[in-house]
Write a protein that holds these residues in place. Sequence first.
Motif, PDB file in Angstrom:
ATOM      1  N   LEU A 129      47.483  37.996  31.298  1.00 26.33           N
ATOM      2  CA  LEU A 129      46.960  37.844  32.663  1.00 26.33           C
ATOM      3  C   LEU A 129      45.491  37.430  32.558  1.00 26.33           C
ATOM      4  O   LEU A 129      44.683  38.172  31.981  1.00 26.33           O
ATOM      5  N   ASP A 132      42.245  39.682  33.192  1.00 30.92           N
ATOM      6  CA  ASP A 132      41.800  40.679  32.214  1.00 30.92           C
ATOM      7  C   ASP A 132      41.254  39.942  31.005  1.00 30.92           C
ATOM      8  O   ASP A 132      42.013  39.430  30.185  1.00 30.92           O
ATOM      9  N   TYR A 169      47.043  50.042  38.624  1.00 29.12           N
ATOM     10  CA  TYR A 169      47.637  49.615  37.357  1.00 29.12           C
ATOM     11  C   TYR A 169      49.097  50.021  37.210  1.00 29.12           C
ATOM     12  O   TYR A 169      49.566  50.929  37.894  1.00 29.12           O
ATOM     13  N   GLY A 170      49.762  49.361  36.255  1.00 25.23           N
ATOM     14  CA  GLY A 170      51.036  49.846  35.750  1.00 25.23           C
ATOM     15  C   GLY A 170      50.676  50.925  34.746  1.00 25.23           C
ATOM     16  O   GLY A 170      49.801  50.716  33.911  1.00 25.23           O
ATOM     17  N   GLU A 189      54.543  51.459  38.387  1.00 22.31           N
ATOM     18  CA  GLU A 189      53.565  50.501  38.901  1.00 22.31           C
ATOM     19  C   GLU A 189      52.721  51.147  39.999  1.00 22.31           C
ATOM     20  O   GLU A 189      53.262  51.722  40.943  1.00 22.31           O
ATOM     21  N   LYS A 190      51.426  51.052  39.852  1.00 30.73           N
ATOM     22  CA  LYS A 190      50.455  51.510  40.847  1.00 30.73           C
ATOM     23  C   LYS A 190      50.757  52.910  41.423  1.00 30.73           C
ATOM     24  O   LYS A 190      50.948  53.059  42.642  1.00 30.73           O
ATOM     25  N   ILE A 202      48.368  49.611  31.943  1.00 31.91           N
ATOM     26  CA  ILE A 202      48.659  48.328  31.288  1.00 31.91           C
ATOM     27  C   ILE A 202      47.593  47.340  31.743  1.00 31.91           C
ATOM     28  O   ILE A 202      47.366  47.165  32.940  1.00 31.91           O
ATOM     29  N   GLY A 204      47.108  43.811  31.405  1.00 31.33           N
ATOM     30  CA  GLY A 204      47.273  42.361  31.355  1.00 31.33           C
ATOM     31  C   GLY A 204      47.717  41.745  30.041  1.00 31.33           C
ATOM     32  O   GLY A 204      47.546  40.537  29.846  1.00 31.33           O
ATOM     33  N   GLN A 228      57.803  43.397  40.663  1.00 31.86           N
ATOM     34  CA  GLN A 228      56.787  43.822  39.694  1.00 31.86           C
ATOM     35  C   GLN A 228      57.311  43.734  38.263  1.00 31.86           C
ATOM     36  O   GLN A 228      58.433  44.170  37.979  1.00 31.86           O
ATOM     37  N   THR A 230      56.154  45.493  35.833  1.00 35.06           N
ATOM     38  CA  THR A 230      56.258  46.883  35.345  1.00 35.06           C
ATOM     39  C   THR A 230      57.630  47.466  35.686  1.00 35.06           C
ATOM     40  O   THR A 230      58.229  48.154  34.857  1.00 35.06           O
TER      41      THR A 230
HETATM   42  C1  G1P Z   1      49.020  43.605  37.518  1.00 39.67           C
HETATM   43  C2  G1P Z   1      50.221  44.430  37.075  1.00 39.67           C
HETATM   44  C3  G1P Z   1      49.803  45.839  36.672  1.00 39.67           C
HETATM   45  C4  G1P Z   1      48.724  45.754  35.617  1.00 39.67           C
HETATM   46  C5  G1P Z   1      47.547  44.897  36.118  1.00 39.67           C
HETATM   47  C6  G1P Z   1      46.538  44.687  35.012  1.00 39.67           C
HETATM   48  O1  G1P Z   1      48.552  44.143  38.743  1.00 39.67           O
HETATM   49  O2  G1P Z   1      51.179  44.481  38.116  1.00 39.67           O
HETATM   50  O3  G1P Z   1      50.893  46.542  36.169  1.00 39.67           O
HETATM   51  O4  G1P Z   1      48.299  47.057  35.283  1.00 39.67           O
HETATM   52  O5  G1P Z   1      48.004  43.609  36.555  1.00 39.67           O
HETATM   53  O6  G1P Z   1      45.422  43.976  35.453  1.00 39.67           O
HETATM   54  P1  G1P Z   1      47.577  43.284  39.727  1.00 39.67           P
HETATM   55  O7  G1P Z   1      46.211  43.375  39.115  1.00 39.67           O
HETATM   56  O8  G1P Z   1      48.110  41.891  39.755  1.00 39.67           O
HETATM   57  O9  G1P Z   1      47.671  43.984  41.036  1.00 39.67           O
END
Ligand code: G1P
Length: 286
Positions: A129, A132, A169-170, A189-190, A202, A204, A228, A230
Amino acid sequence: MEVRKAVIPAAGWGTRFLPVTRAYPKELLPLINKPLIQYAVEEAINSGIKEIIIVIAEGKYSIPDYFKPAPELRALLRARGENKLADTLERLDNQNDIKYVTQPERLGLGNAVLMAQKAVGDEPFAVILPDDVVDAREPVIAQMLKIFKTYGTSVVGVECIDTEEIHRYGVIRPETVSPRVHKVLALVEKPAPEVAPSHLGIVGRYILTPQIFPAIEATQPGSGGEIQLTDAAALLLQSQPIYALEFAGQRFDTGNPQGWLEAQIAMGLKHPEFGDSLREKLRRMI
Ligand code: G1P
């Protein structure tokens, strides 16, 4: 099995960075002078990944534009004697193979990864991602690939997250197997802080087996009404083990203005060209 491909999801709305993201993909926001997504691509390449698949969406075509080779510009720079800049562009132009897939509807991270199924095929792959950004001596994906080699199954990159932030976060429930390595017993998740299964979020980075794709297909919309990743990983966990690595490196959440500013300052202070004068100027400001 070798991990040859990385998926970089870049299809989100970037709501945490509005209003700039109304007209500009957050993945192209600069960190010093490189767009955020460039850090993700370099991390993949420096981890030995051969092929990169970027998931984009309507309105985000400036991402492929950024990666398009620019031979005329390079020639112009060389003619002007700006060889250092031309060399930088040449390195970019020779970047590994990048493919693009489009997510037609923004149905969440899990759905974005699913869009890369055909391009990935039946092999394990990395997910990075680009929000991050991790400043690490050994690229995070390279660190995680070692764990993948040891256990032969999916690996998520985790970090200890403050209680006030955990709901973003996850989160995993860990069973520690060696320093910084955990077997994942559950993923949420969250979660609200009172029900979070640990402080390990988690951040990214994922190495996933291709069985994640049917798991995503079977995943119902979850947090925020989105599909999601996660939740799909939680489903995958019912049939395969998943491990988590607390990787070494400093992570910045550049997907929001505060984290982005922190990253600019931390990376700026380390920068060989700007570091010293930035330190001096900051000292005078505070
Ligand atoms: C996403 C994921 C989440 C992870 C996070 C890390 O969430 O769904 O599990 O912990 O990225 O940055 P977002 O930041 O898109 O809400």
